[in-house]
Design a protein around this motif. Structure first.
Motif, PDB file in Angstrom:
ATOM      1  N   GLU A   1       0.827  -1.222   0.000  1.00 18.44           N
ATOM      2  CA  GLU A   1       0.000   0.000   0.000  1.00 18.44           C
ATOM      3  C   GLU A   1       0.861   1.273   0.000  1.00 18.44           C
ATOM      4  O   GLU A   1       1.883   1.338  -0.718  1.00 18.44           O
ATOM      5  CB  GLU A   1      -0.956  -0.039   1.206  1.00 18.44           C
ATOM      6  CG  GLU A   1      -2.191   0.866   1.050  1.00 18.44           C
ATOM      7  CD  GLU A   1      -2.488   1.687   2.284  1.00 18.44           C
ATOM      8  OE1 GLU A   1      -1.696   1.711   3.236  1.00 18.44           O
ATOM      9  OE2 GLU A   1      -3.546   2.362   2.301  1.00 18.44           O
ATOM     10  N   ASP A   2       0.486   2.253   0.794  1.00 15.93           N
ATOM     11  CA  ASP A   2       1.186   3.548   0.800  1.00 15.93           C
ATOM     12  C   ASP A   2       2.682   3.346   1.022  1.00 15.93           C
ATOM     13  O   ASP A   2       3.088   2.457   1.779  1.00 15.93           O
ATOM     14  CB  ASP A   2       0.617   4.445   1.898  1.00 15.93           C
ATOM     15  CG  ASP A   2      -0.818   4.874   1.609  1.00 15.93           C
ATOM     16  OD1 ASP A   2      -1.327   4.540   0.533  1.00 15.93           O
ATOM     17  OD2 ASP A   2      -1.425   5.528   2.471  1.00 15.93           O
TER      18      ASP A   2
ATOM     19  N   ARG B   1       0.637  -6.041   3.803  1.00 10.42           N
ATOM     20  CA  ARG B   1      -0.385  -4.986   3.853  1.00 10.42           C
ATOM     21  C   ARG B   1      -0.889  -4.813   2.438  1.00 10.42           C
ATOM     22  O   ARG B   1      -0.132  -4.377   1.555  1.00 10.42           O
ATOM     23  CB  ARG B   1       0.200  -3.675   4.387  1.00 10.42           C
ATOM     24  CG  ARG B   1      -0.853  -2.562   4.372  1.00 10.42           C
ATOM     25  CD  ARG B   1      -0.427  -1.325   5.137  1.00 10.42           C
ATOM     26  NE  ARG B   1       0.473  -0.458   4.388  1.00 10.42           N
ATOM     27  CZ  ARG B   1       0.801   0.790   4.761  1.00 10.42           C
ATOM     28  NH1 ARG B   1       0.290   1.300   5.884  1.00 10.42           N
ATOM     29  NH2 ARG B   1       1.634   1.519   4.041  1.00 10.42           N
TER      30      ARG B   1
ATOM     31  N   LYS C   1      -7.072   1.346   6.379  1.00  7.06           N
ATOM     32  CA  LYS C   1      -8.227   2.272   6.286  1.00  7.06           C
ATOM     33  C   LYS C   1      -9.567   1.580   6.521  1.00  7.06           C
ATOM     34  O   LYS C   1     -10.553   1.870   5.839  1.00  7.06           O
ATOM     35  CB  LYS C   1      -8.191   3.003   4.943  1.00  7.06           C
ATOM     36  CG  LYS C   1      -6.884   3.775   4.748  1.00  7.06           C
ATOM     37  CD  LYS C   1      -6.742   4.431   3.391  1.00  7.06           C
ATOM     38  CE  LYS C   1      -5.465   5.247   3.273  1.00  7.06           C
ATOM     39  NZ  LYS C   1      -4.196   4.553   3.224  1.00  7.06           N
TER      40      LYS C   1
ATOM     41  N   GLU D   1      -7.239   4.078  11.013  1.00  3.86           N
ATOM     42  CA  GLU D   1      -6.646   5.314  10.480  1.00  3.86           C
ATOM     43  C   GLU D   1      -7.686   6.237   9.864  1.00  3.86           C
ATOM     44  O   GLU D   1      -7.355   7.075   9.025  1.00  3.86           O
ATOM     45  CB  GLU D   1      -5.501   4.997   9.507  1.00  3.86           C
ATOM     46  CG  GLU D   1      -5.809   4.004   8.430  1.00  3.86           C
ATOM     47  CD  GLU D   1      -4.582   3.669   7.583  1.00  3.86           C
ATOM     48  OE1 GLU D   1      -3.564   4.367   7.642  1.00  3.86           O
ATOM     49  OE2 GLU D   1      -4.660   2.696   6.816  1.00  3.86           O
TER      50      GLU D   1
ATOM     51  N   ASP E   1      -2.484   8.759   8.412  1.00  2.17           N
ATOM     52  CA  ASP E   1      -3.791   8.907   7.759  1.00  2.17           C
ATOM     53  C   ASP E   1      -4.860   9.360   8.744  1.00  2.17           C
ATOM     54  O   ASP E   1      -5.763  10.127   8.372  1.00  2.17           O
ATOM     55  CB  ASP E   1      -4.214   7.571   7.117  1.00  2.17           C
ATOM     56  CG  ASP E   1      -3.683   7.443   5.701  1.00  2.17           C
ATOM     57  OD1 ASP E   1      -3.999   8.317   4.869  1.00  2.17           O
ATOM     58  OD2 ASP E   1      -2.933   6.490   5.422  1.00  2.17           O
TER      59      ASP E   1
HETATM   60 MG   LIG Z   1      -2.000   4.910   6.304  1.00  6.24          MG
END
Ligand SMILES: [Mg+2]
Ligand SMILES: CC(=O)SCCNC(=O)CCNC(=O)[C@H](O)C(C)(C)COP(=O)(O)OP(=O)(O)OC[C@H]1O[C@@H](n2cnc3c(N)ncnc32)[C@H](O)[C@@H]1OP(=O)(O)O
Ligand SMILES: CC(=O)C(=O)O
Length: 372
Positions: A64-65, A101, A132, A166, A193
């Protein structure tokens, strides 16, 4: 009454797809002091995975991020390759757990993340971390999809799910998220986040802020002169959220974790943030850089002093009758059933960690109790 995920009590532990493995009744307490993040599409980080495997409880291939959008497919494919070729990584007997993740549930990548990873490396993957998460409906979606994919792949062990807290809605729904599925393994704080979603006025990835403080009242002398000294004390921005996470996790028999500490160059503040989380009830934190692994391993392992004291309390109450009830005086302090329970939390944690960490075992085994 149906659970928040919409299942009645009698159905809660039924597999969600024909042929999927039976859900676990209890989430195993596997050591996970550091969840070490790596970007599988970064060749230098990927090359470090084999040597990190013996030093860290959890290695997490992040999709992810922090992974560039044009590297998402490469990261996924590299994770398959790393999981397949690294010995000791993942599965019930792995010396390090393997987590991933996945991308967020509204992203264009998440479906392919799950449909590619589960058939290819589902036998190695211990936990899927879902970012999220907003409510029980997000866990229900992942739960059913994992069951279908496990059944198709013929897996005999359910993959567990970890949610990142988050968003403001996720925090508001924290209890129902924890109880949404028997797969729920734990929760991590996502301070970056979460800060953005709450419209907090910070710009950091976790940790404190010098502006978030309390100031001591002005002092006056007996002559009524106003003192100049007004010490300030920085406060913990994350205390409220972590305390809510700890209670929700304890209520559901799953595990809370502090998340990332982005200032890699400040190991002292990182250690403090991790220790606050440890003392409040968290079992681990994320490591974003190899230098943070040692910090997490140390902070989330009870100290020699704590274990010596805990064992002395256990021994003192045992001497008194053996069933752990009653009260005794030790070093001028009253110890009873309730302080014994706290001590047993530490003693049990030390035993779990010693079972996977030979150096720690040696240290804990060498502790002598002076008053016997
Ligand atoms: Mg995050
Ligand atoms: C808000 C959130 O979502 S947090 C979670 C998402 N973020 C992440 O996962 C970040 C992961 N970490 C990183 O990307 C990197 O550690 C950075 C960008 C912070 C720093 O990277 P660098 O500038 O390369 O750090 P540095 O130069 O100190 O690295 C030293 C060595 O360790 C390697 N390294 C750095 N981080 C990691 C890691 N997480 N895992 C394995 N190896 C790593 C580097 O590749 C470098 O290797 P080399 O000696 O072969 O050159
Ligand atoms: C951990 C994470 O994803 C965040 O802080 O946003």
């Amino acid at each position: 009454m149906p659970s928040p995920a919409g299942r009645s009590a009698k159905d809660f532990f039924r597999p969600l797809a024909v042929g999927a493995p039976e859900p676990l009744r209890e989430i195993p307490a596997r050591p996970s002091r550091a969840i070490h993040f790596f970007d599988p599409s970064n060749p230098k980080m990927a090359a470090k995975v084999p040597q990190l495997t013996g030093t860290v409880d959890v290695l997490l291939g992040n999709l992810e991020d922090a992974v560039r959008a044009d590297n998402k497919v490469a990261a996924r494919e590299s994770l398959v390759q790393i999981a397949s070729s690294t010995s000791g990584l993942g599965g019930p007997d792995g010396s390090a757990q393997l987590w991933t993740r996945i991308n967020s549930l509204d992203s264009p990548w998440v479906l392919d993340d799950l449909t590619r990873l589960i058939p290819a490396i589902g036998d190695k993957l211990d936990v899927v971390m879902v970012p999220k998460v907003q409510g029980a409906e997000d866990i229900a979606y992942v739960d059913r999809l994992l069951a279908q994919l496990e059944a198709k792949a013929g897996l005999d062990r359910p993959i567990l799910v970890h949610a990142i807290l988050e968003t403001a809605r996720g925090v508001a729904n924290v209890e129902e998220i924890c109880g949404a599925s028997p797969r729920m393994q734990g929760l991590s704080l996502g301070p970056a986040d979460l800060a953005a979603d709450r419209r907090m006025k910070t710009t950091r990835v976790g940790g404190g802020h010098p502006g978030y403080l309390v100031r001591q009242d002005p002092t006056t002398t007996s002559d009524g002169v106003l003192g100049q000294e007004r010490p300030t004390y920085q406060q913990d921005l994350w205390h409220y959220t972590i305390a809510r996470m700890v209670d929700a996790c304890a209520m559901h028999g799953i595990y809370p974790y502090y998340g990332p500490f982005g200032d890699i160059s400040d190991p002292l503040a990182c250690e403090d943030q991790f220790r606050n989380a440890f003392l409040l009830g968290c079992v681990g934190a994320w490591s974003l850089h190899p230098s943070q692994i040692e910090i997490a391993n140390r902070v989330f392992s009870p100290s020699v002093e704590d274990i010596r004291h805990a064992r002395r309390v256990v021994a003192a109450l045992n001497r008194q009758g053996g069933d752990g009830t009653g009260a005794v005086m030790l070093d001028g302090k009253m110890e009873d059933d309730a302080s014994l329970k706290q001590c047993l939390v530490l003693v049990e944690l030390a035993e779990q960690l010693a079972a996977v960490d030979p150096k720690l075992k040696e240290i804990y085994d060498a502790i002598e109790l002076t008053d016997e």
